[in-house]
Design an enzyme around this catalytic site. Sequence first.
Site, PDB file in Angstrom:
ATOM      1  CD  GLN A 146       8.664 -13.882   6.081  1.00 12.25           C
ATOM      2  OE1 GLN A 146       8.719 -12.658   6.175  1.00 12.25           O
ATOM      3  NE2 GLN A 146       7.587 -14.574   6.401  1.00 12.25           N
ATOM      4  NE  ARG A 159      -2.245  -2.083   3.137  1.00 15.04           N
ATOM      5  CZ  ARG A 159      -2.620  -2.351   4.383  1.00 15.04           C
ATOM      6  NH1 ARG A 159      -3.648  -1.732   4.906  1.00 15.04           N
ATOM      7  NH2 ARG A 159      -1.959  -3.250   5.107  1.00 15.04           N
ATOM      8  CB  THR A 199       3.171 -11.706  11.521  1.00 14.54           C
ATOM      9  OG1 THR A 199       1.850 -12.218  11.774  1.00 14.54           O
ATOM     10  CG2 THR A 199       3.042 -10.359  10.851  1.00 14.54           C
ATOM     11  CD  GLU A 255      -4.639  -9.978  12.223  1.00 19.63           C
ATOM     12  OE1 GLU A 255      -4.357  -9.018  11.490  1.00 19.63           O
ATOM     13  OE2 GLU A 255      -4.398  -9.976  13.455  1.00 19.63           O
ATOM     14  CE  LYS A 281       5.002  -1.299   6.041  1.00 16.22           C
ATOM     15  NZ  LYS A 281       3.596  -1.750   6.147  1.00 16.22           N
ATOM     16  NE  ARG A 307      25.712  26.362  -3.283  1.00 19.04           N
ATOM     17  CZ  ARG A 307      26.312  26.553  -4.449  1.00 19.04           C
ATOM     18  NH1 ARG A 307      26.222  27.716  -5.067  1.00 19.04           N
ATOM     19  NH2 ARG A 307      27.005  25.583  -5.000  1.00 19.04           N
TER      20      ARG A 307
HETATM   21  C1  UD1 Z   1      -0.465  -6.912  12.032  1.00 18.82           C
HETATM   22  C2  UD1 Z   1      -1.176  -7.826  13.013  1.00 18.82           C
HETATM   23  C3  UD1 Z   1      -2.407  -7.100  13.538  1.00 18.82           C
HETATM   24  C4  UD1 Z   1      -2.013  -5.793  14.178  1.00 18.82           C
HETATM   25  C5  UD1 Z   1      -1.170  -4.941  13.222  1.00 18.82           C
HETATM   26  C6  UD1 Z   1      -0.565  -3.780  13.956  1.00 18.82           C
HETATM   27  C7  UD1 Z   1      -0.798 -10.139  12.291  1.00 18.82           C
HETATM   28  C8  UD1 Z   1      -1.394 -11.292  11.584  1.00 18.82           C
HETATM   29  N1  UD1 Z   1      -1.558  -9.038  12.348  1.00 18.82           N
HETATM   30  O1  UD1 Z   1      -1.361  -6.673  10.948  1.00 18.82           O
HETATM   31  O2  UD1 Z   1      -3.085  -7.906  14.493  1.00 18.82           O
HETATM   32  O3  UD1 Z   1      -3.150  -5.068  14.568  1.00 18.82           O
HETATM   33  O4  UD1 Z   1      -0.080  -5.717  12.682  1.00 18.82           O
HETATM   34  O5  UD1 Z   1       0.059  -2.884  13.085  1.00 18.82           O
HETATM   35  O6  UD1 Z   1       0.292 -10.230  12.795  1.00 18.82           O
HETATM   36  N2  UD1 Z   1       5.813  -9.124   7.884  1.00 18.82           N
HETATM   37  C9  UD1 Z   1       6.875  -9.961   7.636  1.00 18.82           C
HETATM   38  N3  UD1 Z   1       6.666 -11.130   6.963  1.00 18.82           N
HETATM   39  C10 UD1 Z   1       5.452 -11.510   6.538  1.00 18.82           C
HETATM   40  C11 UD1 Z   1       4.356 -10.653   6.804  1.00 18.82           C
HETATM   41  C12 UD1 Z   1       4.561  -9.472   7.490  1.00 18.82           C
HETATM   42  O7  UD1 Z   1       8.004  -9.663   7.998  1.00 18.82           O
HETATM   43  O8  UD1 Z   1       5.359 -12.593   5.946  1.00 18.82           O
HETATM   44  C13 UD1 Z   1       6.045  -7.871   8.613  1.00 18.82           C
HETATM   45  C14 UD1 Z   1       5.652  -6.638   7.832  1.00 18.82           C
HETATM   46  O9  UD1 Z   1       6.747  -6.155   7.080  1.00 18.82           O
HETATM   47  C15 UD1 Z   1       5.253  -5.665   8.929  1.00 18.82           C
HETATM   48  C16 UD1 Z   1       4.770  -6.567  10.051  1.00 18.82           C
HETATM   49  O10 UD1 Z   1       5.255  -7.861   9.759  1.00 18.82           O
HETATM   50  O11 UD1 Z   1       6.349  -4.914   9.409  1.00 18.82           O
HETATM   51  C17 UD1 Z   1       3.257  -6.606  10.130  1.00 18.82           C
HETATM   52  O12 UD1 Z   1       2.754  -7.087   8.906  1.00 18.82           O
HETATM   53  P1  UD1 Z   1       1.531  -6.405   8.180  1.00 18.82           P
HETATM   54  O13 UD1 Z   1       1.262  -7.140   6.935  1.00 18.82           O
HETATM   55  O14 UD1 Z   1       1.713  -4.948   8.117  1.00 18.82           O
HETATM   56  O15 UD1 Z   1       0.385  -6.786   9.227  1.00 18.82           O
HETATM   57  P2  UD1 Z   1      -0.945  -6.024   9.534  1.00 18.82           P
HETATM   58  O16 UD1 Z   1      -1.967  -6.444   8.559  1.00 18.82           O
HETATM   59  O17 UD1 Z   1      -0.687  -4.586   9.687  1.00 18.82           O
HETATM   60 CA    CA Z   2       1.108  -3.196   9.411  1.00 15.99          CA
END
Ligand code: UD1
Ligand code: CA
Length: 475
Positions: free
Chosen positions: A78, A21, A84, A160, A28, A338
């Site tokens: 990863q 996004r 997560t 979620e 990011k 400068r």
């Molecule tokens: C996640 C939480 C949600 C919480 C929110 C807070 C989960 C399933 N959900 O949702 O409950 O309210 O954060 O901001 O954990 N990432 C990885 N590898 C992956 C997927 C994600 O490293 O395979 C990292 C992302 O880069 C990010 C973090 O994990 O920094 C959270 O992932 P994101 O996809 O943003 O989760 P949310 O949907 O925001």
């Molecule tokens: Ca997030």
Amino acid sequence: MASRSRRKLVAIILAAGMGTRMNSQIPKVLHSICGTPMIDHVLASLKPLDVSQIYVVTGHLHNMVQKHVGHRARCILQKERLGTAHAVMMVRKHLQGFDGDVLVMCGDAPLIEAESLRSLVQRRRSHHTACAVMTTNLGEPTGYGRVVRNRDNTVRKIVEEKDTNTYEEKINEINTGTYCFDAKALLRALKDVSNDNAQKEYYLTDVVEILNEYGEEVEAQVAEDPTEVIGVNSRRDMAMAERYLRRRILNRIMDAGVTIVDPATTYIDHDVSIGIDTMIHPFTIIQGNTVIGESCEIGPAVTMRDSRIGNNVRVRNAVVEEAAADNDVTIGPYAHVRPGTLLRRESRLGTFVEVARTDLGEKAQIPHLSYLGDAHIGPECYIAAGTMTCNYDGSSTHRTEVGENAFIGANSLLVAPVRVADGAQAPHNSLVDESKAEKLSTNALRPSRKRSRKTAAGKKSSRTRKSSTKKKSSR
Ligand code: UD1
Ligand code: CA
């Protein structure tokens, strides 16, 4: 340090996500909030804690993140982003046999503060629960995982958004994505996480329900300030995080004794330091590693980046970049200072003056409409209006040296390379090149250096006294 608390603590920062996004070509977590990349904010929040190892789970644009993080943490790739929990599993082999606490954080939550992390860890340790999760209450919880509590107020599960039922959807308590786990409990629960959910991902949040099934307890630590735990998923979120953090920075600076006339139009980066009794006027942007001394007046309308400013310096309507100014310097209005410029004590740059890579001597003055590049101007020189260094000949730059107490008349050109002697007098409208410079008279138009020095001592003290009392009364 480690002896203070017996248990060891490691931290895992999740940063492998695509950040879809964000719609960006850079990861990011490398996007900046108040001048500092998000991942650096997160790393900084861990600094005051006694963390023995930090792991950053990276995936999308792994090399860029790894290069940026450097020796500060161990980056773990990863390869496939399956959620997560899957991200935390990447660190599992490093945690085998580890009997301590594991702090899990999101790389995209840059506003978290060390104090909150510390109390999260303390809570888990003192209550001997398997996990403590940081939550907060949001009026508008859309997008976050919802926290479902047990009757005894411990946390039963985190759902979620895409998996919520109509009841759960209305819960205002959300998961911030920051957890402290007992390492052994975490490793055990990770094995039971499946991807049987709306997004077909391995959710770390499922660990909470799994721990409950084991008969373990999970506690929530509710962050009172919801702005601290904001997760950045889009550029709109970034702008919001920027606003919150900016306000926090300005408050810290004001509490430390700096006047900020209008916080709404003042932008100061995270790492800027400003001395006591300095006043920041509206429409001012101070960036990077800028250090400003005491009792200065900065602004209105100043942009300053990576600069070092002494005490009692006045800067108005100016751009100052990678430059230094000693005590009692005056800059502007409408000046461009400068990179590579040093303005020495009591020197003055006036209206519509641009200087680059220039060393301006003590008490030297360039009051109006001039450009100096690659120049060394001695102490007490006076460079009159409309003076230019011709430092660039179309292919390379050359230096201009002006000795101390010299006078360069209005509308003069200094054709570099050129050296003007101490006390030299260039009449108005001079074209000074190397050969003409040698023929300049000395001290014809200005009092001799000796005389001016004698009078300067007496004059100076009365002048500075006057100006400092004036400043006091104007505040
Ligand atoms: C996640 C939480 C949600 C919480 C929110 C807070 C989960 C399933 N959900 O949702 O409950 O309210 O954060 O901001 O954990 N990432 C990885 N590898 C992956 C997927 C994600 O490293 O395979 C990292 C992302 O880069 C990010 C973090 O994990 O920094 C959270 O992932 P994101 O996809 O943003 O989760 P949310 O949907 O925001
Ligand atoms: Ca997030």
